[in-house]
Every structure is written in structure tokens, then in C-alpha cells.
Design a protein around this motif. Structure first.
Motif, PDB file in Angstrom:
ATOM      1  N   ILE A   6       0.876  -1.176   0.000  1.00 42.65           N
ATOM      2  CA  ILE A   6       0.000   0.000   0.000  1.00 42.65           C
ATOM      3  C   ILE A   6       0.912   1.225   0.000  1.00 42.65           C
ATOM      4  N   VAL A   7       0.695   2.111  -0.955  1.00 45.72           N
ATOM      5  CA  VAL A   7       1.491   3.341  -1.003  1.00 45.72           C
ATOM      6  C   VAL A   7       0.533   4.511  -0.813  1.00 45.72           C
ATOM      7  N   THR A   8       0.798   5.308   0.178  1.00 47.08           N
ATOM      8  CA  THR A   8      -0.113   6.424   0.464  1.00 47.08           C
ATOM      9  C   THR A   8       0.605   7.759   0.408  1.00 47.08           C
ATOM     10  N   ASP A   9      -0.160   8.782   0.196  1.00 45.71           N
ATOM     11  CA  ASP A   9       0.356  10.121   0.410  1.00 45.71           C
ATOM     12  C   ASP A   9       0.746  10.197   1.893  1.00 45.71           C
ATOM     13  N   SER A  10       1.912  10.755   2.178  1.00 43.81           N
ATOM     14  CA  SER A  10       2.408  10.764   3.568  1.00 43.81           C
ATOM     15  C   SER A  10       1.423  11.382   4.535  1.00 43.81           C
ATOM     16  N   HIS A  28      -1.318  -3.288  10.080  1.00 42.77           N
ATOM     17  CA  HIS A  28      -0.142  -4.152   9.871  1.00 42.77           C
ATOM     18  C   HIS A  28      -0.421  -5.378   8.979  1.00 42.77           C
ATOM     19  N   ARG A  29      -1.519  -5.414   8.264  1.00 40.67           N
ATOM     20  CA  ARG A  29      -1.778  -6.592   7.402  1.00 40.67           C
ATOM     21  C   ARG A  29      -0.833  -6.627   6.207  1.00 40.67           C
ATOM     22  N   PHE A  30      -0.682  -5.490   5.548  1.00 35.21           N
ATOM     23  CA  PHE A  30       0.133  -5.444   4.329  1.00 35.21           C
ATOM     24  C   PHE A  30       1.250  -4.410   4.498  1.00 35.21           C
ATOM     25  N   ALA A  46       6.638   1.976   8.103  1.00 34.16           N
ATOM     26  CA  ALA A  46       6.715   2.535   6.744  1.00 34.16           C
ATOM     27  C   ALA A  46       8.054   2.268   6.065  1.00 34.16           C
ATOM     28  N   THR A  47       9.041   1.769   6.820  1.00 33.48           N
ATOM     29  CA  THR A  47      10.352   1.540   6.221  1.00 33.48           C
ATOM     30  C   THR A  47      10.812   0.082   6.344  1.00 33.48           C
TER      31      THR A  47
END
Ligand code: SF4
Length: 388
Positions: free
Chosen positions: A232-236, A248-250, A381-382
């Protein structure tokens, strides 16, 4: 000059006056971009042009006035040449091979560079062989020989292609589906999505990954019925809510953290985040954005990042906000640097900025990591980058 999008690779032609830089550019591009004459110093100011290099795409070419301009305006011009060097993806150092060979300026250049011996049609076969033996890695050209110009283009293509990297490079995905979370709020530009989002969608298309594009308000329903999400990539700015829904699933990250992975130094940026709290009173912070855009009342660089800093270190600090190509020559006055995701900056230029910071031991990070840290999800996130 300041309007050149830096994401496009920039070739900077450099060399002594009258080394034939301008004629070489004209031969390369097949256009009369640069003013050409045999009077030294004809290119008195840098000339910037766009050119399409097959298999690379558009590139910027900067024809500089040279580094040995001793005319009245010489210092100004040499300074402009030095500024252009800072923006180079690749330096093309041109030598007039029919003159005395002086590589002292070339040797001083620390950026990625290519040495070109020009005007070889003026040499005898013996002289040319001698040069080739002495400089086996250089290119030997004559604008009168089309074949040598074709070889030049091939070499440039190869070197520029080698500089390309992907946003998702070095990430192992469990599934080939990427969920892009794109908030459509007052900050979203009307009628379009922003460059980092476009870049990632395009990269997914190029690399056969499936893109699901949705707003944060749609994420919960989507995750409820899907188990095959690679990332999942989100706007910060939506980190907190997306992290809560994801639970914390993906794997989860943001566009600007992917940019740090692609063209920053993610490890240095993460280490620098941990130094944020150790900043002393009166810290002087550089906030740097790589493009100029209209500031809104909730502008990230001018409003949201300072608000986060207040939250983390209190308000006893000062900051300079800089944009576009105004990355300071002298960083010594800064205690900390926070850069935007730099979607419009080439990896080479970002490398140079990070190197400058590292040389002075100045911690540097980017917006996405600051948002992740402030949302308490830096580790989450990292984490996918640490598995590499
Ligand atoms: S401020 Fe930075 S990350 Fe944002 S759009 Fe401009 S270059 Fe890209």
C-alpha cells in the motif's frame, strides 16, 4: 533557466573556450542550438535546450561559456558554468585535440563525466593513435564524421540509462498488486494527480504490477475483501489513517519514502530522523522543495512541516525555506535539512545534495519520513527496505 524540470537528465557541456562544444551540440542534436564561430568565447552565456535522445527520452543540454573565460564578465560566466555543473546528470568535457592537451580542469571535476576529444579530423593518424593509447576511455570525435556522432549518442544513451532506477527497486513484493491511496482534499490539484503518483502508476504498468487507485475513505472496504496486496502506497499526509485501517496486514509506505529509496539515501535519511530530537535550541533548519508551486494555507513545507517540528522539538528553532534550484552552496550554517520527496529532481542531483550534507555531517531527511515519524509509524513505513 530556472524553469527546466530537473527530472529530465541534464547534459552539461564544458571545456575551454573554442573547444568546439557548440558545434558538437549542434551536430548531436541536428539543430542550430548554439551559436558557433571560431572566435573564442562565442558562447558567452550558457545556452539551454531540450533534445530527444532515442531510448532515453527528452534530455536537457546546457552549453556553458567554459571555465577559462577571462573577459570582463568572465567571473560571472564561470560562476554560471559552476552552477550548471551542479545540475548535471552527466558532464561532457570537450577538448580540442588539435591544441595542447590540458586536463587540469577536467581532473578537478568530481561529478560523473565523459572526456571527448573533438576535432580529430585535424590530427594525423599517428597523433590520433597516440591520444587513443594515452586516453583509452575517452571518445574521439569529429563533427565531420557522422559515424563518430552516432557512437557519441550511443555512449550518452548507455550512461544515462545506467542512471535510471525504479521507485520499487530492491523491494520484494509478495503479491503483484499495489494499492495507491490518493487523498482528494483541498491540497489536491484540480483535475489531475501529482507527479510521484503518476510515476508510480506508470512504473506499475511498465513492470506488470496491478494498480488499484483509491481514496483513503475507500480503503477499509477494499481491504475487507482482498488478501493479495503486495504494497500500500499512500500520500504521507494520510499515513495515520491508512496505517490504522491497514493494521499491519500489508506492507505500507509513502510516495516520498519510495523516492528516498529510488534517488535518496534512505539509510541516511532514517538515521537522520533519529537525530531530530537531539537538535539543540536555536537549531537552524533548511526546508528544501525541488519545485516552485503555489503555496496554500496548508502548504506542506511552509506550514505542516514546521507544525510537526514544533511538536517534536518545540518552537525554538529557525528555518529557511528554499525552492527549485536554490539549494545553498554553503550548508555550514544549517543543523538539519528536510527535503521534499524530490519527484522533479534527478537522482544525480539528489546525490550531490546528500553528499554535500554528509561532507559537513549535517543530518538530512525528507518529508515522508518526517510524517511517518510524527505518526509513530516510521518502523512500519520503512520495514520492507530492511529485508533487502
Ligand atoms: S515539492 Fe518536491 S515532491 Fe512536491 S511536487 Fe515539488 S518536487 Fe515533487
Amino acid at each position: 533557466m530556472d524553469k527546466i524540470p530537473s527530472l529530465i537528465p541534464t547534459l552539461v557541456f564544458i571545456g575551454k573556450m573554442n573547444s568546439g562544444k557548440s558545434s558538437l551540440i549542434n551536430a548531436l542534436t541536428n539543430q542550430d542550438i548554439s551559436i558557433v564561430s571560431n572566435i573564442p568565447g562565442t558562447t558567452t552565456d550558457e545556452v539551454v535546450k531540450r533534445f530527444e535522445l532515442l531510448d532515453v527520452g527528452p534530455i536537457n543540454i546546457i552549453d556553458t561559456a567554459g571555465l577559462n573565460d577571462e573577459s570582463d564578465l568572465g567571473i560571472l560566466r564561470v560562476n554560471k558554468t559552476k552552477k550548471a555543473i551542479k545540475r548535471a546528470s552527466l558532464l561532457v568535457y570537450v577538448i580540442d585535440s588539435s591544441n595542447e592537451i590540458d586536463l587540469s580542469e577536467y581532473d578537478k571535476l568530481s561529478d560523473e563525466k565523459i572526456l571527448v576529444f573533438n576535432k580529430i579530423d585535424l590530427l594525423s593518424n599517428e597523433e590520433l593513435d597516440r591520444l587513443k593509447n594515452k586516453y583509452p576511455l575517452a571518445l574521439f570525435l569529429s563533427i565531420k564524421d557522422n559515424q563518430s556522432i552516432i557512437s557519441f549518442k550511443k555512449k550518452l544513451t548507455k550512461l544515462l540509462q545506467e542512471q535510471d532506477s525504479l521507485l520499487l527497486s530492491n523491494i520484494n513484493l509478495k503479491f503483484n498488486k499495489i494499492v495507491h491511496v490518493i487523498p482528494i482534499d483541498s491540497e489536491a490539484p484540480k483535475g489531475r494527480i501529482i507527479l510521484p503518483q503518476m510515476q508510480l502508476i506508470r512504473e506499475c504498468l511498465d513492470t506488470d504490477l496491478i494498480s488499484i487507485v483509491l481514496k483513503e475513505s475507500e480503503l477499509e472496504d477494499y481491504l475487507a475483501t482482498n488478501n493479495d496486496i503486495g504494497l500500500i502506497v499512500t500520500d504521507s499526509q494520510a499515513f495515520k489513517i491508512v496505517s490504522k485501517i491497514n493494521n499491519h496486514r500489508f506492507c505500507l509506505t509513502s510516495y516520498s519514502i519510495l523516492q528516498a529509496n529510488q534517488k535518496g539515501d534512505l539509510n541516511y535519511f532514517i538515521k537522520s530522523i533519529n537525530k531530530l530530537k537531539t537538535l539543540t535550541n536555536n537549531a537552524h533548519i533548511l526546508l528544501m522543495e525541488s519545485c516552485s508551486h503555489n503555496a496554500s494555507h496548508e502548504d506542506i513545507g511552509r506550514v505542516k512541516i514546521p507544525r510537526i517540528l514544533n511538536n517534536i522539538i518545540g518552537d525554538n528553532y529557525t528555518f529557511d525555506f528554499k525552492m527549485s534550484h536554490d539549494f545553498p552552496d554553503n550548508l555550514a550554517t544549517y543543523d538539519y535539512i528536510i527535503h521534499c520527496g524530490s519527484c522533479m529532481l534527478s537522482a544525480k542531483i539528489m546525490d550531490k545534495r546528500i553528499k554535500q550534507a554528509k561532507e559537513l555531517n549535517i543530518p538530512m531527511t525528507n518529508y515522508g519520513l518526517i510524517f511517518a515519524y510524527n505518526s509513530g509509524i516510521l518502523e512500519e513505513a520503512t520495514q520492507m527496505f530492511k529485508k533487502v
